[in-house]
Design a protein around this motif. Structure first.
Motif, PDB file in Angstrom:
ATOM      1  N   ILE A  57       0.835  -1.196   0.000  1.00  0.00           N
ATOM      2  CA  ILE A  57       0.000   0.000   0.000  1.00  0.00           C
ATOM      3  C   ILE A  57       0.876   1.255   0.000  1.00  0.00           C
ATOM      4  N   VAL A 429      -4.831  -5.225  -3.429  1.00  0.00           N
ATOM      5  CA  VAL A 429      -4.408  -3.836  -3.223  1.00  0.00           C
ATOM      6  C   VAL A 429      -4.094  -3.174  -4.566  1.00  0.00           C
ATOM      7  N   HIS A 433      -6.083  -0.016  -6.190  1.00  0.00           N
ATOM      8  CA  HIS A 433      -5.410   1.231  -6.560  1.00  0.00           C
ATOM      9  C   HIS A 433      -5.733   1.618  -8.000  1.00  0.00           C
ATOM     10  N   GLN A 450      -8.830   5.467  -1.025  1.00  0.00           N
ATOM     11  CA  GLN A 450      -8.550   4.110  -0.551  1.00  0.00           C
ATOM     12  C   GLN A 450      -8.269   4.032   0.947  1.00  0.00           C
ATOM     13  N   SER A 454      -7.840   0.442   2.485  1.00  0.00           N
ATOM     14  CA  SER A 454      -6.501   0.015   2.912  1.00  0.00           C
ATOM     15  C   SER A 454      -6.556  -0.564   4.314  1.00  0.00           C
TER      16      SER A 454
END
Length: 474
Positions: A57, A429, A433, A450, A454
């Motif tokens: 992340i 992830v 994104h 996010q 996350s």
């Protein structure tokens, strides 16, 4: 999917040693029930796996949009997809094999570990085909056993009724939820005869539905496994309409396919039910119900609590995910208001990014059971009716579980399982994104969108690894 009487009855400090002493059949428990209690520094592994996801992340914070664009752009091989000529034949043969399994379930051995009906259905179909469909190729299109006889018998048939497109795949969501209820809460979902009748009734339900409402419409909106495997297929590396294209897992999720709210709920039901499958027999869950994990009362006594737990799991994950999406939208500044999606659109698109987690956990969850159960399948092929036959020369096959008694091997297996879970979260992830980049033009807003997701990703990584390491009460 496997009943309680098939699980190891011994719970010593090293329960794997029991697998070496007991007959092979007793060692093959439900894949959701870990065959051993991990005597590993699990806190370190969970921390490490979580750190990997968190680092991914963080890395995305400095990546330019063009990087993910290139990663998720497929390569056109130029090979024509065409229509696979043997497809109809394979589906017809699969239909015959499916009905033969149903007959074996009703007429064959009553022991689930000696009857091919539960062995093939749960091991080959539910454990293996699920993963192959998600990451390798469209195996369901080739071997779908629900359409072979229909296509042969009803060619040219015009259905008298029509399904409203407004229903989308909501019927499939309900059917799949009922299926997971059967898997988790039924008193004996692995009993050969019981399972055979369940499978036959579903086959008949599908046949009649296609006859009344049309083959393609029924498969697209009601038949839950076709909907499931179509969704899983968006994560495959190979795809394309006219020519075969190869790309990074998940690239197909950003193509022209339209998803609705019902597709989003299907994904959430899939992930929630898979997670609850791993949770509902842990010491922690049983303790919450006031059940002594070493004196498990049996599935019959747990039907109500399991059903309510499954429903609560689906609702909880839906609310958690919805909250994460809402937090992200709330955090985005006014600079992106002209491109910012509505809550419903963001909820739908981000839900698809959860599919890698569902596939990865499914793979890790069932990995140990598959290693053992596939041996049982091969051995049972030699004598499907328990008549003392030796078909295909497989009579000498012996089920080996010794690798589960070696600490080094067990450690490698768990590290592999943990690695799959972590990698699936990393892929989720990346897809999340990329989805955020579709909605926002400013980089800071891509990250803000996010924020909630996350947090959910990191928490779910911890939860998934904890489930793998948690001891079972049965």
């Amino acid at each position: 999917m496997y009943t309680n009487d098939m699980r190891p009855k011994l719970k010593p400090i090293f329960p794997l040693l029991a697998a070496l002493l007991l007959k092979s059949g007793a060692a093959h428990g439900h894949a959701a029930d870990q065959g051993f209690v991990l005597l590993l520094p699990t806190a370190a592994y969970i921390s490490g796996g979580t750190a990997v996801v968190a680092a991914t992340i963080a890395l995305l914070f400095i990546l330019r949009a063009s990087v993910l664009d290139r990663v998720l752009s497929p390569i056109d091989t130029g090979l024509s997809r065409g229509r696979l000529r043997p497809q109809k034949l394979l589906q017809f043969v699969s239909s015959g094999g499916f009905l033969a399994l149903i007959w074996l379930g009703i007429s064959g051995p009553t022991d689930p570990q000696a009857n091919l009906m539960p062995l093939v259905l749960w091991t080959v179909w539910w454990m293996a085909m699920f993963v192959v469909q998600g990451f390798v190729f469209d195996i369901w299109r080739l071997f779908n056993p629900l359409v072979g006889f229909y296509d042969f018998l009803m060619s040219g048939h015009k259905s008298p009724l029509r399904l409203s497109k407004k229903l989308s795949v909501w019927p499939a969501v309900l059917v799949f939820t009922a299926f997971m209820g059967f898997v988790l809460a039924d008193t004996a979902p692995n009993d050969p005869e019981r399972l055979a009748w369940f499978a036959f009734m579903y086959w008949l339900f599908t046949f009649l539905g296609m006859t009344l409402f049309g083959r393609d419409a029924w498969l697209r909106q009601v038949e839950c496994f076709t909907v499931l495997f179509d969704l899983l297929g968006t994560m495959r590396i190979a795809g394309g309409l006219k020519t075969v294209k190869l790309g990074f897992p998940g690239w197909q999720a950003f193509q022209s396919k339209e998803f609705g709210l019902s597709h989003a709920m299907f994904v959430l039901v899939l992930l929630a039910s898979g997670s609850f499958d791993g949770l509902h027999e842990t010491f922690w869950w049983l303790a919450k119900l006031g059940v002594n994990p070493l004196e498990y009362p049996g599935r019959t006594a747990m039907v109500a609590s399991t059903t309510l737990g499954l429903a609560a799991g689906i609702i909880s994950l839906t609310l958690l995910f919805a909250g994460a999406v809402w937090v992200g939208l709330l955090a985005v500044t006014h600079h992106d208001e002209h491109t910012l999606p509505k809550f419903k659109q963001a909820f739908i698109r981000f839900s698809i990014t959860l599919l890698p987690i569902a596939i990865g956990y499914h793979f890790a969850h069932y990995f140990v059971s598959f290693l053992v159960q596939i041996q049982v399948v091969v051995a049972t092929l030699a004598d499907p009716l328990a008549k003392g036959w030796n078909l295909f020369g497989l009579g000498g096959v012996r089920v080996k579980v010794g690798f589960l008694t070696v600490p080094e091997t067990v450690k490698l297996i768990w590290l592999f399982q943990a690695g799959i879970v972590v990698l699936s979260h990393v892929l989720a992830v990346l897809l999340s994104h990329k989805t955020a980049e579709m909605f926002c033009t400013r980089r800071q807003n891509v990250l803000r969108l996010q924020l909630g997701l996350s947090f959910v990703m990191v928490v779910y990584t911890i939860f998934g690894l904890w489930l793998l390491a948690s001891p079972r009460g049965v």
